[in-house]
Design a protein around this motif. Structure first.
Motif, PDB file in Angstrom:
ATOM      1  N   ILE A 162       0.837  -1.199   0.000  1.00 31.24           N
ATOM      2  CA  ILE A 162       0.000   0.000   0.000  1.00 31.24           C
ATOM      3  C   ILE A 162       0.870   1.246   0.000  1.00 31.24           C
ATOM      4  N   LEU A 163       1.896   1.247   0.831  1.00 32.76           N
ATOM      5  CA  LEU A 163       2.776   2.413   0.935  1.00 32.76           C
ATOM      6  C   LEU A 163       3.496   2.682  -0.376  1.00 32.76           C
ATOM      7  N   THR A 164       4.083   1.662  -0.989  1.00 31.99           N
ATOM      8  CA  THR A 164       4.873   1.886  -2.204  1.00 31.99           C
ATOM      9  C   THR A 164       4.003   2.262  -3.399  1.00 31.99           C
ATOM     10  N   THR A 165       2.884   1.569  -3.600  1.00 30.77           N
ATOM     11  CA  THR A 165       2.061   1.893  -4.772  1.00 30.77           C
ATOM     12  C   THR A 165       1.385   3.252  -4.623  1.00 30.77           C
ATOM     13  N   SER A 166       0.944   3.586  -3.434  1.00 28.36           N
ATOM     14  CA  SER A 166       0.306   4.882  -3.232  1.00 28.36           C
ATOM     15  C   SER A 166       1.305   6.021  -3.376  1.00 28.36           C
ATOM     16  N   MET A 167       2.493   5.834  -2.829  1.00 26.68           N
ATOM     17  CA  MET A 167       3.492   6.894  -2.944  1.00 26.68           C
ATOM     18  C   MET A 167       4.023   7.012  -4.369  1.00 26.68           C
ATOM     19  N   LEU A 168       4.042   5.914  -5.118  1.00 19.38           N
ATOM     20  CA  LEU A 168       4.414   6.002  -6.526  1.00 19.38           C
ATOM     21  C   LEU A 168       3.393   6.840  -7.290  1.00 19.38           C
ATOM     22  N   GLY A 169       2.113   6.583  -7.036  1.00 20.89           N
ATOM     23  CA  GLY A 169       1.073   7.406  -7.666  1.00 20.89           C
ATOM     24  C   GLY A 169       1.165   8.857  -7.245  1.00 20.89           C
ATOM     25  N   TRP A 170       1.456   9.100  -5.962  1.00 14.61           N
ATOM     26  CA  TRP A 170       1.606  10.474  -5.472  1.00 14.61           C
ATOM     27  C   TRP A 170       2.764  11.165  -6.173  1.00 14.61           C
ATOM     28  N   MET A 171       3.891  10.461  -6.340  1.00 17.44           N
ATOM     29  CA  MET A 171       5.055  11.076  -6.994  1.00 17.44           C
ATOM     30  C   MET A 171       4.796  11.357  -8.471  1.00 17.44           C
ATOM     31  N   VAL A 172       4.063  10.488  -9.138  1.00 20.83           N
ATOM     32  CA  VAL A 172       3.758  10.721 -10.556  1.00 20.83           C
ATOM     33  C   VAL A 172       2.882  11.963 -10.712  1.00 20.83           C
ATOM     34  N   ILE A 173       1.829  12.051  -9.916  1.00 22.48           N
ATOM     35  CA  ILE A 173       0.941  13.213 -10.026  1.00 22.48           C
ATOM     36  C   ILE A 173       1.656  14.490  -9.582  1.00 22.48           C
ATOM     37  N   ALA A 174       2.479  14.401  -8.533  1.00 20.94           N
ATOM     38  CA  ALA A 174       3.247  15.568  -8.102  1.00 20.94           C
ATOM     39  C   ALA A 174       4.251  15.984  -9.171  1.00 20.94           C
ATOM     40  N   GLY A 175       4.820  15.028  -9.873  1.00 21.37           N
ATOM     41  CA  GLY A 175       5.737  15.354 -10.960  1.00 21.37           C
ATOM     42  C   GLY A 175       5.038  16.052 -12.114  1.00 21.37           C
TER      43      GLY A 175
END
Length: 86
Positions: A11-24
């Motif tokens: 949950i932590l890795t997939t959610s933070m990956l999505g967060w980083m993509v949208i933040a990028g």
């Protein structure tokens, strides 16, 4: 115990990956000024605002999901064991 850790970690890795993509996409002003926590652009359309809301939701899902599987569920099981032995 290991399955709770892996569920929380997934949950932590997939959610933070999505967060980083949208933040990028939305919070990085240019290629040379890479920062994921910059201000959001102005004059956003509806889908852009929805993406930024989704970004915030992914951050909270990552934090609360990891906390749930790493702390709350194991603490609840230990509490249940302690209550059963008394």
């Amino acid at each position: 115990m290991a399955d709770e850790f892996m569920k929380g970690f997934a949950i932590l890795t997939t959610s933070m990956l999505g967060w980083m993509v949208i933040a990028g996409w939305y919070n990085t002003p240019s290629f040379t000024e890479s920062q994921l926590s910059g201000p959001a652009p102005e004059n956003l359309q509806m889908l852009d605002q929805l993406a930024l809301t989704f970004k915030t939701g992914l951050l909270w899902f990552a934090l609360l999901g990891a906390l749930t599987f790493w702390v709350l569920i194991p603490a609840g099981r230990e509490l249940r064991k302690a209550m059963a032995t008394e």
